[in-house]
Design a protein around this motif. Structure first.
Motif, mmCIF file in Angstrom:
data_model
loop_
_atom_site.group_PDB
_atom_site.id
_atom_site.type_symbol
_atom_site.label_atom_id
_atom_site.label_comp_id
_atom_site.label_asym_id
_atom_site.label_seq_id
_atom_site.Cartn_x
_atom_site.Cartn_y
_atom_site.Cartn_z
ATOM 1 N N VAL A 43 -13.319 -20.724 -14.752
ATOM 2 C CA VAL A 43 -12.135 -20.083 -15.308
ATOM 3 C C VAL A 43 -11.124 -21.135 -15.767
ATOM 4 O O VAL A 43 -11.181 -22.302 -15.364
ATOM 5 C CB VAL A 43 -11.476 -19.138 -14.280
ATOM 6 C CG1 VAL A 43 -12.436 -18.069 -13.834
ATOM 7 C CG2 VAL A 43 -10.950 -19.927 -13.085
ATOM 8 N N MET A 44 -10.216 -20.700 -16.623
ATOM 9 C CA MET A 44 -9.093 -21.550 -17.025
ATOM 10 C C MET A 44 -7.864 -21.100 -16.243
ATOM 11 O O MET A 44 -7.539 -19.911 -16.240
ATOM 12 C CB MET A 44 -8.856 -21.429 -18.532
ATOM 13 C CG MET A 44 -9.999 -21.968 -19.370
ATOM 14 S SD MET A 44 -9.631 -21.956 -21.148
ATOM 15 C CE MET A 44 -9.621 -20.195 -21.474
ATOM 16 N N GLN A 45 -7.187 -22.013 -15.593
ATOM 17 C CA GLN A 45 -6.014 -21.685 -14.790
ATOM 18 C C GLN A 45 -4.765 -22.266 -15.451
ATOM 19 O O GLN A 45 -4.743 -23.441 -15.811
ATOM 20 C CB GLN A 45 -6.177 -22.198 -13.364
ATOM 21 C CG GLN A 45 -7.392 -21.599 -12.658
ATOM 22 C CD GLN A 45 -7.421 -21.910 -11.177
ATOM 23 O OE1 GLN A 45 -6.501 -21.594 -10.437
ATOM 24 N NE2 GLN A 45 -8.514 -22.530 -10.728
ATOM 25 N N ARG A 46 -3.728 -21.422 -15.568
ATOM 26 C CA ARG A 46 -2.493 -21.831 -16.222
ATOM 27 C C ARG A 46 -1.286 -21.402 -15.387
ATOM 28 O O ARG A 46 -1.302 -20.336 -14.763
ATOM 29 C CB ARG A 46 -2.388 -21.184 -17.613
ATOM 30 C CG ARG A 46 -3.512 -21.581 -18.570
ATOM 31 C CD ARG A 46 -3.322 -22.997 -19.081
ATOM 32 N NE ARG A 46 -4.316 -23.344 -20.090
ATOM 33 C CZ ARG A 46 -5.501 -23.893 -19.822
ATOM 34 N NH1 ARG A 46 -5.837 -24.161 -18.550
ATOM 35 N NH2 ARG A 46 -6.346 -24.176 -20.789
ATOM 36 N N ASP A 47 -0.257 -22.227 -15.388
ATOM 37 C CA ASP A 47 1.003 -21.861 -14.749
ATOM 38 C C ASP A 47 1.759 -20.886 -15.647
ATOM 39 O O ASP A 47 1.873 -21.104 -16.863
ATOM 40 C CB ASP A 47 1.873 -23.095 -14.505
ATOM 41 C CG ASP A 47 1.483 -23.841 -13.243
ATOM 42 O OD1 ASP A 47 0.708 -23.299 -12.435
ATOM 43 O OD2 ASP A 47 1.973 -24.974 -13.053
ATOM 44 N N ALA A 48 2.271 -19.835 -15.044
ATOM 45 C CA ALA A 48 3.052 -18.852 -15.788
ATOM 46 C C ALA A 48 4.453 -19.391 -16.050
ATOM 47 O O ALA A 48 4.979 -20.213 -15.292
ATOM 48 C CB ALA A 48 3.144 -17.546 -15.010
ATOM 49 N N SER A 49 5.063 -18.911 -17.109
ATOM 50 C CA SER A 49 6.464 -19.205 -17.384
ATOM 51 C C SER A 49 7.309 -18.009 -16.948
ATOM 52 O O SER A 49 6.815 -16.880 -16.912
ATOM 53 C CB SER A 49 6.669 -19.502 -18.870
ATOM 54 O OG SER A 49 6.191 -18.429 -19.655
ATOM 55 N N PRO A 50 8.576 -18.218 -16.607
ATOM 56 C CA PRO A 50 9.399 -17.093 -16.141
ATOM 57 C C PRO A 50 9.778 -16.153 -17.281
ATOM 58 O O PRO A 50 9.968 -16.584 -18.420
ATOM 59 C CB PRO A 50 10.638 -17.782 -15.560
ATOM 60 C CG PRO A 50 10.728 -19.078 -16.315
ATOM 61 C CD PRO A 50 9.304 -19.500 -16.571
ATOM 62 N N ALA A 51 9.882 -14.889 -16.964
ATOM 63 C CA ALA A 51 10.329 -13.908 -17.948
ATOM 64 C C ALA A 51 11.827 -14.050 -18.169
ATOM 65 O O ALA A 51 12.591 -14.361 -17.251
ATOM 66 C CB ALA A 51 10.006 -12.494 -17.466
ATOM 67 N N SER A 52 12.250 -13.819 -19.396
ATOM 68 C CA SER A 52 13.675 -13.857 -19.724
ATOM 69 C C SER A 52 14.321 -12.512 -19.401
ATOM 70 O O SER A 52 13.633 -11.490 -19.272
ATOM 71 C CB SER A 52 13.864 -14.160 -21.209
ATOM 72 O OG SER A 52 13.359 -13.090 -21.997
ATOM 73 N N LYS A 53 15.631 -12.514 -19.315
ATOM 74 C CA LYS A 53 16.339 -11.248 -19.121
ATOM 75 C C LYS A 53 16.056 -10.284 -20.261
ATOM 76 O O LYS A 53 15.916 -9.074 -20.050
ATOM 77 C CB LYS A 53 17.847 -11.493 -19.013
ATOM 78 C CG LYS A 53 18.356 -11.841 -17.624
ATOM 79 C CD LYS A 53 19.873 -11.806 -17.603
ATOM 80 C CE LYS A 53 20.414 -12.005 -16.188
ATOM 81 N NZ LYS A 53 21.902 -11.918 -16.148
ATOM 82 N N ALA A 116 -7.444 -11.929 -19.625
ATOM 83 C CA ALA A 116 -6.641 -12.741 -18.712
ATOM 84 C C ALA A 116 -6.422 -11.972 -17.420
ATOM 85 O O ALA A 116 -6.472 -10.738 -17.399
ATOM 86 C CB ALA A 116 -5.299 -13.098 -19.348
ATOM 87 N N PHE A 117 -6.192 -12.711 -16.350
ATOM 88 C CA PHE A 117 -5.920 -12.132 -15.037
ATOM 89 C C PHE A 117 -4.666 -12.796 -14.489
ATOM 90 O O PHE A 117 -4.498 -14.011 -14.618
ATOM 91 C CB PHE A 117 -7.098 -12.380 -14.089
ATOM 92 C CG PHE A 117 -6.934 -11.783 -12.710
ATOM 93 C CD1 PHE A 117 -7.248 -10.457 -12.473
ATOM 94 C CD2 PHE A 117 -6.466 -12.555 -11.659
ATOM 95 C CE1 PHE A 117 -7.090 -9.900 -11.208
ATOM 96 C CE2 PHE A 117 -6.305 -12.011 -10.384
ATOM 97 C CZ PHE A 117 -6.624 -10.679 -10.160
ATOM 98 N N CYS A 118 -3.792 -12.000 -13.895
ATOM 99 C CA CYS A 118 -2.545 -12.523 -13.331
ATOM 100 C C CYS A 118 -2.604 -12.430 -11.816
ATOM 101 O O CYS A 118 -2.599 -11.326 -11.254
ATOM 102 C CB CYS A 118 -1.346 -11.744 -13.857
ATOM 103 S SG CYS A 118 -1.177 -11.809 -15.660
ATOM 104 N N ALA A 119 -2.671 -13.585 -11.163
ATOM 105 C CA ALA A 119 -2.673 -13.646 -9.697
ATOM 106 C C ALA A 119 -1.251 -13.948 -9.248
ATOM 107 O O ALA A 119 -0.854 -15.115 -9.145
ATOM 108 C CB ALA A 119 -3.641 -14.713 -9.214
ATOM 109 N N VAL A 120 -0.483 -12.899 -9.010
ATOM 110 C CA VAL A 120 0.949 -13.066 -8.775
ATOM 111 C C VAL A 120 1.442 -12.121 -7.680
ATOM 112 O O VAL A 120 0.773 -11.159 -7.308
ATOM 113 C CB VAL A 120 1.751 -12.801 -10.069
ATOM 114 C CG1 VAL A 120 1.414 -13.840 -11.132
ATOM 115 C CG2 VAL A 120 1.489 -11.386 -10.598
ATOM 116 N N ARG A 121 2.593 -12.401 -7.202
ATOM 117 C CA ARG A 121 3.365 -11.551 -6.323
ATOM 118 C C ARG A 121 4.826 -11.954 -6.474
ATOM 119 O O ARG A 121 5.089 -13.094 -6.844
ATOM 120 C CB ARG A 121 2.885 -11.633 -4.857
ATOM 121 C CG ARG A 121 2.870 -13.045 -4.297
ATOM 122 C CD ARG A 121 2.370 -13.074 -2.872
ATOM 123 N NE ARG A 121 3.233 -12.344 -1.947
ATOM 124 C CZ ARG A 121 4.307 -12.878 -1.373
ATOM 125 N NH1 ARG A 121 4.690 -14.123 -1.637
ATOM 126 N NH2 ARG A 121 5.025 -12.175 -0.529
#
Length: 276
Positions: A43-53, A116-121
């Motif tokens: 898999v390709m792993q990438r750091d997410a960027s923060p969402a804007s307001k 894509a898959f989002c591994a988040v909390r």
């Protein structure tokens, strides 16, 4: 092309307290399995960027978002509802969790990758337009869907939610939005005790009794969801992938197994290949 996994270290630092089921170890379990299975090298792993307001305002009320930022503690914690806690690092985690969905949509819509898959909390599907609840601060999947509708001018987005709890927040946000087909299966009655009486052409809820086995769940999905998604012809399919309907999860009473989740993933991939 291998799937891209979006995540961010900040998601580990949202703390709910000792012995809480929504804990950082959930992400560790995913990463451990990626290593154990050898998929880490595929898999390709990438750091997410923060969402804007601005991205949050598309799915949540401006007042709610602004108050969430204003309430964010610098020490200790506050309760946003009887189940939902917010500590000093919670908002940053929530912004990156929401941002991962935006990153995933961008990647798929720009053709960089088809999946894509989002591994988040923290999670998101209980957060309504104006309220945090059920461990959820921001509705990640709704923010991603709104981004797709507005940034890429899509006219048909399907959201499939197979968490064992009803995606009440997602339903609340899109109840008057026919460009979104929302499908939610869930144990009923069970928290948040909603969804069983919904009557809406673009919301297809499957309230199922505790003890539901994979065969019965697949039958309902095959009868109600798959034809509706096919007829809707979505330009994008988003998935709220809650695996707490598994037979070994002690917080609910579904009896799903790994092969059931593999089955729904395969069915949705086939629909995506056909329409998206």
């Amino acid at each position: 092309m291998p799937i891209t996994i979006f995540s961010h270290p900040s998601c580990y630092y949202h703390e709910n307290g000792v012995d809480h089921p929504e804990c950082p170890e959930r992400l560790s379990a995913i990463n451990d399995q990626l290593i154990r299975s050898g998929m880490e090298y595929v898999v390709m792993q990438r750091d997410a960027s923060p969402a804007s307001k601005e991205a949050l305002y598309l799915a949540h009320g401006k007042l709610y978002v602004d108050e969430l930022f204003a309430k964010a503690p610098t020490e200790g914690h506050i309760w946003l509802d009887p189940d939902t806690i917010m500590g000093p690092k919670s908002l940053n985690a929530a912004l990156h969790a929401a941002g991962s969905g935006l990153n995933a949509v961008d990647q798929v819509m720009k053709g960089t990758n088809e999946q894509a898959f989002c591994a988040v909390r923290p999670p998101g599907h209980h957060a309504t337009r104006e309220q945090a609840m059920g461990f959820c601060l921001l509705n990640n999947i709704a923010i991603a869907a709104e981004h797709a509708l507005n940034q890429y001018q899509l006219s048909r987005v399907a959201i499939v939610d197979f968490d064992v709890h009803h995606g009440n927040g997602t339903e609340d946000i899109f109840q008057h939005e026919p460009r979104v087909l929302f499908c939610s299966s869930f144990e009923h009655p069970l928290y948040p005790y909603t969804g069983a009486a919904t009557n809406n052409e673009h919301i297809i809820n499957l309230p199922l009794a505790g003890g539901c086995r994979g065969s019965a769940w697949r039958e309902q999905v095959t009868q109600h969801w798959l034809p509706a998604i096919d007829a809707f012809a979505p330009q994008l399919i988003l998935i709220s992938a809650g695996f707490d309907g598994h037979a070994e999860d002690e917080m609910a009473h579904f009896m799903l197994r790994e092969e059931d989740y593999q089955w729904i993933a395969t069915e949705l991939k086939q629909l995506a290949d056909k329409h998206c």
